[in-house]
Enzyme design. Structure first.
Site, PDB file in Angstrom:
ATOM      1  CB  CYS A   5      -0.868  -0.039   1.264  1.00 51.01           C
ATOM      2  SG  CYS A   5      -1.906   1.413   1.467  1.00 51.01           S
ATOM      3  CB  CYS A  49      -2.434   3.673  -5.898  1.00 51.88           C
ATOM      4  SG  CYS A  49      -3.845   2.900  -5.067  1.00 51.88           S
TER       5      CYS A  49
HETATM    6  N1  DGL Z   1      -3.751   0.509  -2.595  1.00 53.38           N
HETATM    7  C1  DGL Z   1      -3.312   1.494  -1.663  1.00 53.38           C
HETATM    8  C2  DGL Z   1      -2.148   2.292  -2.166  1.00 53.38           C
HETATM    9  O1  DGL Z   1      -1.294   1.708  -2.790  1.00 53.38           O
HETATM   10  C3  DGL Z   1      -4.352   2.233  -0.889  1.00 53.38           C
HETATM   11  C4  DGL Z   1      -5.329   3.072  -1.562  1.00 53.38           C
HETATM   12  C5  DGL Z   1      -6.328   3.647  -0.594  1.00 53.38           C
HETATM   13  O2  DGL Z   1      -6.753   2.942   0.331  1.00 53.38           O
HETATM   14  O3  DGL Z   1      -6.678   4.817  -0.763  1.00 53.38           O
HETATM   15  O4  DGL Z   1      -2.026   3.465  -1.922  1.00 53.38           O
END
Ligand code: DGL
Length: 270
Positions: free
Chosen positions: A70, A194
């Protein structure tokens, strides 16, 4: 023998899929904090508190090493966790560095001074809080000079993906690419900063055009983790079973995950 993979929701499944393919003998425990997703609009303290809670849960499952799949947590919480919170016998690693090393043509652990690299204009697509942290630009500045970065905070895309509304996600990606191109008409490379965005990679590529090289994290993180585990085999913790944990509705999350990974995935309540 398990390694933990954490994300705010479904996005980290793109990383899980790549690491499980690369290391089929390693059990992975996935933790999606779907109840609290998206993280991308939360403040840094909130992201820190949620992330540390999730990591503790993964430690309970015998995962001494946890990958924050994340970017938002890696950008907003990891440094603080590494400075004062993580015990000696545990490790928590983020997903930023492998991506930046690929972009700047470096091998792991190459700490030589920043230098000029081939790519000059980079478009960064990430969540609002990752963009606000400027963590990407900071890490890049350690490794490269003369790279112009234009960041686009892609509000709404993660919500649409978590809700399974791929038509809305498609439209939002195109409008964010359009907004980026108004600020930087000809990026040489685009970073999907992301872990949810690789689920929309074809749309990003289509909207950006074939001349833009799109970097996404899953395989880069898998290569880097395989390399890390070879150098630190003891960091594979005592857990023995692969499993999927969620703070959200396990039935709904299992359905979405099955749809995204195109194989049956069953989540349990975290
Ligand atoms: N998939 C995550 C990232 O890489 C989180 C996105 C989120 O929860 O806003 O930032």
């Amino acid at each position: 023998m398990a390694v933990g993979i954490f994300d705010s929701g479904l996005g980290g499944l793109t990383v899980l899929d790549a690491v499980a393919q690369k290391m089929p003998d390693v059990p992975f425990v996935y933790y999606g904090d779907n109840l609290h997703a998206p993280y991308g609009v939360r403040d840094a303290d909130d992201v820190y508190n949620l992330t540390t809670r999730a990591v503790e849960r993964l430690w309970e499952e015998g995962c001494d090493l946890v990958i924050l799949a994340c970017n938002t947590a890696s950008a907003a919480a990891l440094r603080r966790m590494q400075e004062s919170w993580i015990p000696e016998n545990k490790r928590v690693l983020g997903v930023f560095v492998p991506l930046i090393e690929a972009l700047t043509e470096r091998h792991w652990g190459d700490n030589s001074p920043p230098r000029e690299v081939a790519v000059k204009h980079v478009a960064l697509f990430a969540t609002p809080s990752t963009v606000a942290s400027r963590a990407f630009q900071r890490e890049l500045a350690f490794r490269a000079i003369g790279v112009d970065v234009e960041a686009q905070a892609c509000g709404g895309v993660v919500d649409a993906i978590e809700d399974g509304d791929m038509i809305l996600a498609d439209a939002m990606v195109r409008s964010h690419v359009d907004a980026l191109q108004r600020k930087m008409p000809n990026p040489g490379a685009a970073i999907l900063g992301c872990t949810h965005y690789p689920l929309m990679q074809d749309i990003f590529q289509d909207a950006l055009g074939p001349d833009v090289k799109v970097f996404s994290q899953a395989t880069l993180v898998a290569d880097s983790l395989a390399d890390y585990l070879q150098r630190h085999p003891k960091m594979i913790g005592p857990g023995e079973d692969s499993m999927f944990l969620t703070t959200g509705n396990a039935v709904k999350v299992s359905q979405r995950a099955t749809q995204f990974l195109r194989r049956k995935v069953v989540f349990e309540q975290a």
